[in-house]
Structures are given as C-alpha cells and as structure tokens.
Design a protein around this motif. Structure first.
Motif, PDB file in Angstrom:
ATOM      1  N   LYS A 261      18.934   9.634  -2.137  1.00  0.00           N
ATOM      2  CA  LYS A 261      17.929  10.447  -1.291  1.00  0.00           C
ATOM      3  C   LYS A 261      16.839  10.016  -0.678  1.00  0.00           C
ATOM      4  CE  LYS A 261      16.428  13.209  -5.460  1.00  0.00           C
ATOM      5  NZ  LYS A 261      16.458  14.048  -6.369  1.00  0.00           N
ATOM      6  N   ILE A 262      15.732  10.871   0.241  1.00  0.00           N
ATOM      7  CA  ILE A 262      15.105  10.936  -0.015  1.00  0.00           C
ATOM      8  C   ILE A 262      14.028  11.079  -0.614  1.00  0.00           C
ATOM      9  CG2 ILE A 262      13.591  11.283   2.516  1.00  0.00           C
ATOM     10  CD1 ILE A 262      15.138   9.363   3.591  1.00  0.00           C
ATOM     11  N   LEU A 263      12.873   9.942  -0.596  1.00  0.00           N
ATOM     12  CA  LEU A 263      11.548  10.609  -1.475  1.00  0.00           C
ATOM     13  C   LEU A 263      10.395  11.210  -0.946  1.00  0.00           C
ATOM     14  CD1 LEU A 263      12.847   7.819  -4.160  1.00  0.00           C
ATOM     15  CD2 LEU A 263      13.715   9.816  -4.813  1.00  0.00           C
ATOM     16  N   TYR A 264      10.391  10.696   0.072  1.00  0.00           N
ATOM     17  CA  TYR A 264       8.710  11.241   0.596  1.00  0.00           C
ATOM     18  C   TYR A 264       9.159  11.972   1.827  1.00  0.00           C
ATOM     19  CZ  TYR A 264       7.557   7.621  -3.106  1.00  0.00           C
ATOM     20  OH  TYR A 264       7.074   6.763  -4.006  1.00  0.00           O
ATOM     21  N   LYS A 265       7.737  13.292   2.049  1.00  0.00           N
ATOM     22  CA  LYS A 265       8.313  13.850   3.009  1.00  0.00           C
ATOM     23  C   LYS A 265       7.471  13.336   4.257  1.00  0.00           C
ATOM     24  CE  LYS A 265       4.189  16.497   1.526  1.00  0.00           C
ATOM     25  NZ  LYS A 265       3.235  16.973   0.833  1.00  0.00           N
ATOM     26  N   THR A 266       7.996  13.398   5.478  1.00  0.00           N
ATOM     27  CA  THR A 266       7.029  12.908   6.692  1.00  0.00           C
ATOM     28  C   THR A 266       5.293  13.692   6.894  1.00  0.00           C
ATOM     29  OG1 THR A 266       9.023  12.783   7.838  1.00  0.00           O
ATOM     30  CG2 THR A 266       6.152  13.272   8.924  1.00  0.00           C
TER      31      THR A 266
ATOM     32  N   SER B 257       6.798   7.869   7.632  1.00  0.00           N
ATOM     33  CA  SER B 257       8.275   8.811   7.022  1.00  0.00           C
ATOM     34  C   SER B 257       8.328   7.958   6.809  1.00  0.00           C
ATOM     35  CB  SER B 257       8.392   9.954   8.528  1.00  0.00           C
ATOM     36  OG  SER B 257       9.163   9.112   9.101  1.00  0.00           O
ATOM     37  N   PRO B 258       9.906   8.145   6.056  1.00  0.00           N
ATOM     38  CA  PRO B 258      11.073   7.241   5.038  1.00  0.00           C
ATOM     39  C   PRO B 258      11.680   6.719   5.677  1.00  0.00           C
ATOM     40  CG  PRO B 258      10.601   8.547   3.526  1.00  0.00           C
ATOM     41  CD  PRO B 258       9.723   9.544   4.650  1.00  0.00           C
ATOM     42  N   VAL B 259      11.861   5.698   6.121  1.00  0.00           N
ATOM     43  CA  VAL B 259      13.047   4.694   7.206  1.00  0.00           C
ATOM     44  C   VAL B 259      14.659   5.074   6.688  1.00  0.00           C
ATOM     45  CG1 VAL B 259      14.289   2.908   8.890  1.00  0.00           C
ATOM     46  CG2 VAL B 259      11.320   3.038   8.461  1.00  0.00           C
TER      47      VAL B 259
ATOM     48  N   GLY C 298       0.530  -1.300   0.259  1.00  0.00           N
ATOM     49  CA  GLY C 298      -0.101  -0.032  -0.108  1.00  0.00           C
ATOM     50  C   GLY C 298       1.090   1.406  -0.235  1.00  0.00           C
ATOM     51  N   ASP C 299       0.022   2.194   0.388  1.00  0.00           N
ATOM     52  CA  ASP C 299       1.030   3.539  -0.260  1.00  0.00           C
ATOM     53  C   ASP C 299       1.319   3.754   1.208  1.00  0.00           C
ATOM     54  OD1 ASP C 299      -0.234   3.486  -2.688  1.00  0.00           O
ATOM     55  OD2 ASP C 299      -1.695   5.419  -1.826  1.00  0.00           O
ATOM     56  N   TYR C 300       1.150   3.670   1.911  1.00  0.00           N
ATOM     57  CA  TYR C 300       1.923   3.952   3.857  1.00  0.00           C
ATOM     58  C   TYR C 300       3.670   2.969   3.238  1.00  0.00           C
ATOM     59  CZ  TYR C 300      -2.199   6.399   5.244  1.00  0.00           C
ATOM     60  OH  TYR C 300      -3.031   7.246   5.526  1.00  0.00           O
ATOM     61  N   LEU C 301       3.239   1.609   3.053  1.00  0.00           N
ATOM     62  CA  LEU C 301       4.206   1.378   2.833  1.00  0.00           C
ATOM     63  C   LEU C 301       5.244   1.545   1.980  1.00  0.00           C
ATOM     64  CD1 LEU C 301       6.275  -1.020   3.586  1.00  0.00           C
ATOM     65  CD2 LEU C 301       4.608  -3.187   2.382  1.00  0.00           C
ATOM     66  N   GLU C 302       4.859   2.554   0.581  1.00  0.00           N
ATOM     67  CA  GLU C 302       6.099   2.973  -0.647  1.00  0.00           C
ATOM     68  C   GLU C 302       6.390   4.099   0.237  1.00  0.00           C
ATOM     69  OE1 GLU C 302       5.872   5.039  -4.604  1.00  0.00           O
ATOM     70  OE2 GLU C 302       4.452   3.219  -4.186  1.00  0.00           O
ATOM     71  N   ILE C 303       5.794   4.694   0.810  1.00  0.00           N
ATOM     72  CA  ILE C 303       6.383   5.921   2.079  1.00  0.00           C
ATOM     73  C   ILE C 303       7.208   5.275   2.895  1.00  0.00           C
ATOM     74  CG2 ILE C 303       5.891   7.947   3.658  1.00  0.00           C
ATOM     75  CD1 ILE C 303       3.352   8.131   2.051  1.00  0.00           C
ATOM     76  N   MET C 304       7.338   4.875   3.526  1.00  0.00           N
ATOM     77  CA  MET C 304       7.924   3.563   4.314  1.00  0.00           C
ATOM     78  C   MET C 304       9.206   3.661   3.688  1.00  0.00           C
ATOM     79  SD  MET C 304       7.226   2.101   8.413  1.00  0.00           S
ATOM     80  CE  MET C 304       8.223   1.989   9.512  1.00  0.00           C
ATOM     81  N   SER C 305       8.923   2.754   3.222  1.00  0.00           N
ATOM     82  CA  SER C 305      10.287   2.081   2.503  1.00  0.00           C
ATOM     83  C   SER C 305      11.199   3.089   1.064  1.00  0.00           C
ATOM     84  CB  SER C 305       9.712   0.822   1.531  1.00  0.00           C
ATOM     85  OG  SER C 305       9.398   0.875   0.483  1.00  0.00           O
ATOM     86  N   ASN C 306      10.386   4.476   1.666  1.00  0.00           N
ATOM     87  CA  ASN C 306      11.250   5.407   0.612  1.00  0.00           C
ATOM     88  C   ASN C 306      11.059   4.408  -0.632  1.00  0.00           C
ATOM     89  OD1 ASN C 306      13.078   7.510   0.057  1.00  0.00           O
ATOM     90  ND2 ASN C 306      14.394   6.864   0.136  1.00  0.00           N
ATOM     91  N   GLY C 307       9.995   3.895  -1.176  1.00  0.00           N
ATOM     92  CA  GLY C 307       9.735   3.598  -2.825  1.00  0.00           C
ATOM     93  C   GLY C 307      10.341   2.308  -3.038  1.00  0.00           C
ATOM     94  N   LYS C 308      11.307   1.908  -2.110  1.00  0.00           N
ATOM     95  CA  LYS C 308      11.553   0.165  -2.342  1.00  0.00           C
ATOM     96  C   LYS C 308      10.835  -0.873  -2.592  1.00  0.00           C
ATOM     97  CE  LYS C 308      15.176  -2.691  -0.541  1.00  0.00           C
ATOM     98  NZ  LYS C 308      16.175  -2.905  -1.717  1.00  0.00           N
ATOM     99  N   TYR C 309       9.926  -0.376  -2.255  1.00  0.00           N
ATOM    100  CA  TYR C 309       8.660  -0.967  -2.277  1.00  0.00           C
ATOM    101  C   TYR C 309       7.465   0.190  -2.243  1.00  0.00           C
ATOM    102  CZ  TYR C 309      11.108  -4.947   1.147  1.00  0.00           C
ATOM    103  OH  TYR C 309      11.683  -5.798   0.745  1.00  0.00           O
TER     104      TYR C 309
END
Length: 363
Positions: free
Chosen positions: A331-336, A322-324, A280-291
């Motif tokens: 680089k960090i791709l997503y904001k908190t 927020s990305p871990v 889901g979207d929240y996991l994409e954010i937390m994984s910084n787009g890895k997943y």
C-alpha cells in the motif's frame, strides 16, 4: 561588477529557516585554556555516552562503479549492486564517477585553505539573518539545545541564477570560486547519471525525476579535534537528509561518519577515490519506502580535524513529491507532499533522526 541579486523564487531554498548565532567551534577548540567543563556544557551529549553501541567495523558500505553501469557488458550486474545498496543500506561508495582528478584536488585544496583563514576573514561570509547560506552553523533553534562540534560554509550553487555571491569567498583563496564552480558543474553531470540509473532500478521513466535534483546546496563542514571530550560530543547530530540524494566528498580522509544500521552505529571508512552517495528523504517518499534515507551522524577525532563537503541535490522548490505507484505491491505509505512544505518543516527544527519524515507518512 556586482553579481545579480537572485530572485526570490530561485533562492528560496536558502531562506527556509535561519540559525541562531553561536560561538565559532574552530576558534573555541584552538583556545585550549578555555575548554573547561562549563564551556563544553552545551556540546556534551549524554545520549552517546550510555545508549549507543558502536559496531567496530568499517568499509562495508556497498561500492557502485559508474563506469560499469554505462558498460553494456556489466550494466545489469552493476544495476543489481545499485539496487541492493539503495534498498539495504541507503548508502554507497560511487567509484569511477568521472570527475577529473584535478577538479577534485582543487576543491579539496581550496576548502582546506578557507578553513585555515583567520576567523575575522571567514566571518566576512557569515550567515545573515533569515538565510541558511554563509559561514556559521545550522539547525540552532534555541539557546538551550545541545550544539554540534562543527562549523560550516553553506552556499546554494545550482541553478547558477540562484547563487548569492556574497557568500562565495573571492580573494582568499583566490581560486575558490572557480574550484567550486567546476566541482558543482561536474556533480550535476554525475547526478544526472545517478538519477538515470536509479530510475531504471525502480522501473520508472527517468523523466519523472527530472525536476528532483535541479537545485544543489553545498555544505562545507569543519570538525575540529576535541582533545578533552571527543567521546562526549558529536560533530553532527543523528539525522537523515532533506534531499533527493546527497554526494559527500571526504576532503582530508579523517574517519568520523557513522550510519545507523540494525540499531547500531557503523563507522564508514573514507574512500579518497569515491563519492559517498546516500538516499534522501524525498527519494524515500518517491520510492514509497523501497529506498530508505538512513540516519547518520558524525563523531569527533581527539587529535585530527575532519573536513568534508556535502552536495545536497534537491527538487524544485515549487514541486511536489509523491510515491510512484507500481514500484511496490504494498500500500501507499506516504502522502503527496509539497517540496517547500517539507523543506520548511525540516529546516525549522533541530536535527532529530528521521522525525521530519514521519509527517509525510500516511497513518
């Protein structure tokens, strides 16, 4: 005895947005004489007739064996399968998930029975203004938008104190509440296992994910056949999920789900022994787009109904995502992002691919 009214903080997920009332699609499909072109006008999708190329192959979604993840002999190899599935596909079929067959059979049976009830009986559980729970549709924001060819019954099932029992059928089917309770509880166990192993594949402490799947929204989906124009309507518009991850159970194994991969739509073959899991979207954010959460849609069969139940495992509404750091060297791709802030944005607009996630990206 009446069920206690859930507190506003516990039930906040159900009041993220409301949906405009529209004609019941199952009833519409059953009244064949009314299916004139003007009746179907609000459902016809010009974008699927010309622009999309559907790749005619199925059954390629990776398979992850939960039993092997727990087995020291195979755990490392199976974790690699899980990592690949989340990175490369965003979807996987979870087999040996451990939910008893009886519980699966009961929930399938009772969901089918619910949708077979007369419309006036189902409407006793209709959505109320300002609530996304209940029987009806979702994401209908205007009188002019194109509609999806489906109906739903949505209920907030976890945590237990957040439940609004007005939306839980109690008499027909008489076993419905127990079937849903049993299935929901088993899904929470499976979700805990999934989170534990996903954390390991990302090399992060599972405790960082403890509050990311504590809520659960069940959406029971009914897609009637559309004999006249099955190739011109969609059961569910293209979208990614505003969840941490989603677990889908195919109730009657009628194919219809498609996922977007390499700019083509790939049909997913139902696996009656598996739960289909997607990022889901929240996991994409937390994984910084890895997943990555992947766009998917539902097509319609011209002769057969399709019934599914989706379990959206969602974070605590008062939390943040927020990305871990350290997951990737990039680089960090997503904001908190506040969970509630993102949920309101997602739920208050019609479905439109992954547009909601763009608001969480850093420029």
């Amino acid at each position: 005895m009446e069920a206690p009214t859930p507190s506003s903080s516990e039930s906040g997920w159900s009041r993220m947005a409301s949906s405009l009332p529209v004609r019941n699609v199952q009833d519409l499909a059953a009244s064949g004489e009314e299916l004139a072109a003007e009746t179907l006008e609000r459902y016809i999708r010009m974008d699927i007739q010309n622009a999309d190329v559907v790749v005619e192959r199925s059954g390629e979604v990776p398979v992850v064996d939960l039993g092997r993840l727990f087995d020291p002999q195979f755990a490392e190899q199976e974790a690699a399968h899980l990592r690949f599935a989340c990175e490369d596909w965003g979807f996987f079929q979870l087999v040996n998930h451990g939910i008893p067959e009886e519980i699966i059979a009961n929930v399938r049976n009772d969901i089918q029975k619910f949708f077979q009830l007369p419309l006036e009986v189902k409407n006793a559980y209709a959505q109320l203004p300002g609530d996304i729970q209940g029987y009806g549709q979702a994401f209908v924001m205007s009188e002019s938008q194109t509609l999806d060819w489906s109906d739903m019954l949505g209920i907030l099932t976890q945590p237990p104190q957040a439940r609004d029992m007005r939306y839980w059928p109690s008499h027909q089917p008489h076993t419905f509440r127990k079937s849903i309770e049993d299935y929901s509880s088993e899904l929470m166990k499976v979700s805990h296992s999934i989170v534990t192993f996903i954390a390991k594949t990302l090399n992060i402490d599972p405790k960082l994910m403890e509050d990311k799947y504590v809520s659960q929204f069940l959406r029971m989906n009914y897609y009637p056949p559309c004999k006249a124009m099955a190739d011109k309507v969609l059961g569910f518009s293209p979208h990614s999920d505003a969840s941490f991850f989603t677990l889908l159970l195919e109730v009657n194994s009628v194919q219809g789900l498609q996922i977007k991969r390499h700019n083509a739509w790939i049909p997913v073959k139902p696996n009656p022994k598996a739960l289909l899991v997607n990022v889901g979207d929240y996991l994409e954010i937390m994984s910084n787009g890895k997943y990555k959460s992947i766009e998917h849609r539902v097509t319609i069969n011209s002769n057969h109904e399709r019934i599914t139940v989706s379990a959206f495992q969602i974070p605590s509404l008062g939390g943040v995502i927020s990305p871990v750091t350290g997951i990737t060297e990039e680089k960090i791709l997503y904001k908190t992002t506040g969970v509630e802030e993102y949920a309101k944005l997602y739920m208050s607009n019609k479905l439109d691919g992954k547009r909601a996630l763009d608001h969480a990206k850093l420029l």
